[in-house]
Design an enzyme around this catalytic site. Structure first.
Site, PDB file in Angstrom:
ATOM      1  N   SER A 120       0.825  -1.316   0.042  1.00  0.00           N
ATOM      2  CA  SER A 120       0.143  -0.044  -0.129  1.00  0.00           C
ATOM      3  C   SER A 120       0.905   1.305  -0.168  1.00  0.00           C
ATOM      4  O   SER A 120       1.980   1.247   0.512  1.00  0.00           O
ATOM      5  CB  SER A 120      -0.983   0.257   1.209  1.00  0.00           C
ATOM      6  OG  SER A 120      -1.860  -1.079   1.219  1.00  0.00           O
ATOM      7  N   ILE A 131      -6.215   8.276   2.220  1.00  0.00           N
ATOM      8  CA  ILE A 131      -6.369   7.578   1.222  1.00  0.00           C
ATOM      9  C   ILE A 131      -5.539   6.404   1.028  1.00  0.00           C
ATOM     10  O   ILE A 131      -4.088   6.657   0.769  1.00  0.00           O
ATOM     11  CB  ILE A 131      -6.644   8.286  -0.214  1.00  0.00           C
ATOM     12  CG1 ILE A 131      -7.850   9.436  -0.159  1.00  0.00           C
ATOM     13  CG2 ILE A 131      -6.919   7.359  -1.443  1.00  0.00           C
ATOM     14  CD1 ILE A 131      -8.969   8.678   0.367  1.00  0.00           C
ATOM     15  N   GLU A 132      -5.754   5.128   1.235  1.00  0.00           N
ATOM     16  CA  GLU A 132      -4.665   4.176   0.766  1.00  0.00           C
ATOM     17  C   GLU A 132      -5.075   3.467  -0.586  1.00  0.00           C
ATOM     18  O   GLU A 132      -6.192   3.047  -0.806  1.00  0.00           O
ATOM     19  CB  GLU A 132      -4.995   2.962   1.934  1.00  0.00           C
ATOM     20  CG  GLU A 132      -4.170   1.725   1.961  1.00  0.00           C
ATOM     21  CD  GLU A 132      -4.181   0.919   2.915  1.00  0.00           C
ATOM     22  OE1 GLU A 132      -3.788  -0.212   2.855  1.00  0.00           O
ATOM     23  OE2 GLU A 132      -5.094   0.990   3.962  1.00  0.00           O
ATOM     24  N   VAL A 133      -3.923   3.258  -1.153  1.00  0.00           N
ATOM     25  CA  VAL A 133      -4.169   2.703  -2.452  1.00  0.00           C
ATOM     26  C   VAL A 133      -3.180   1.496  -2.541  1.00  0.00           C
ATOM     27  O   VAL A 133      -2.192   1.722  -2.287  1.00  0.00           O
ATOM     28  CB  VAL A 133      -3.570   3.695  -3.879  1.00  0.00           C
ATOM     29  CG1 VAL A 133      -3.562   2.929  -5.202  1.00  0.00           C
ATOM     30  CG2 VAL A 133      -4.488   5.013  -3.719  1.00  0.00           C
TER      31      VAL A 133
END
Length: 138
Positions: A120, A131-133
């Protein structure tokens, strides 16, 4: 915690609502930075609303101070912490965020998601939401 059997249970997330300080700025960020589709729609009450679509889900947007009913007990911009999963390689996301001028708060780091191991990156949207991608790992 023991898992209990229920006759009724949810199966997926249709949408969530973000309360934001500036809808236009939010739409631009999520469209340009995360590749979401902007959706202007007419709600059942006849009002025009804005959402961001991705995969089989969407984020409905409420303008802070002008939220639609019913709403959260304490709608607050900048209070969300959301993880989005992507098929794109995490290195591509790092490069993309760099080109967009988006600061990476943390990562790449290993995390555990709903379906297992993730790699992540963490960024913030214009309201400060975390916001975690993430990319699913095998």
């Amino acid at each position: 915690m023991a898992q209990t059997q229920h006759k009724c249970q949810v199966t997926s997330l249709d949408h969530l609502v973000l309360t934001v300080s500036d809808i236009k700025r939010t739409l631009t960020f999520y469209q340009e930075t995360l590749g979401m589709q902007v959706d202007r729609f007419n709600a059942a009450d006849g009002s025009t609303r804005w959402a961001l679509k991705f995969g089989q889900s969407k984020i409905n947007l409420h303008q802070s101070g002008q939220e639609f009913e019913p709403k959260a007990a304490r709608p607050t911009s900048g209070s969300a912490d959301i993880c989005f999963v992507s098929d794109s390689d995490i290195q591509q996301w790092q490069e993309h965020f760099g080109k967009q001028g988006v600061k990476i708060e943390m990562g790449p780091v290993t995390r555990t998601g709903a379906l297992g191991k993730l790699i992540s990156l963490y960024i913030r949207d214009p309201d400060g939401n975390l916001i975690e991608v993430a990319q699913q790992q095998s």
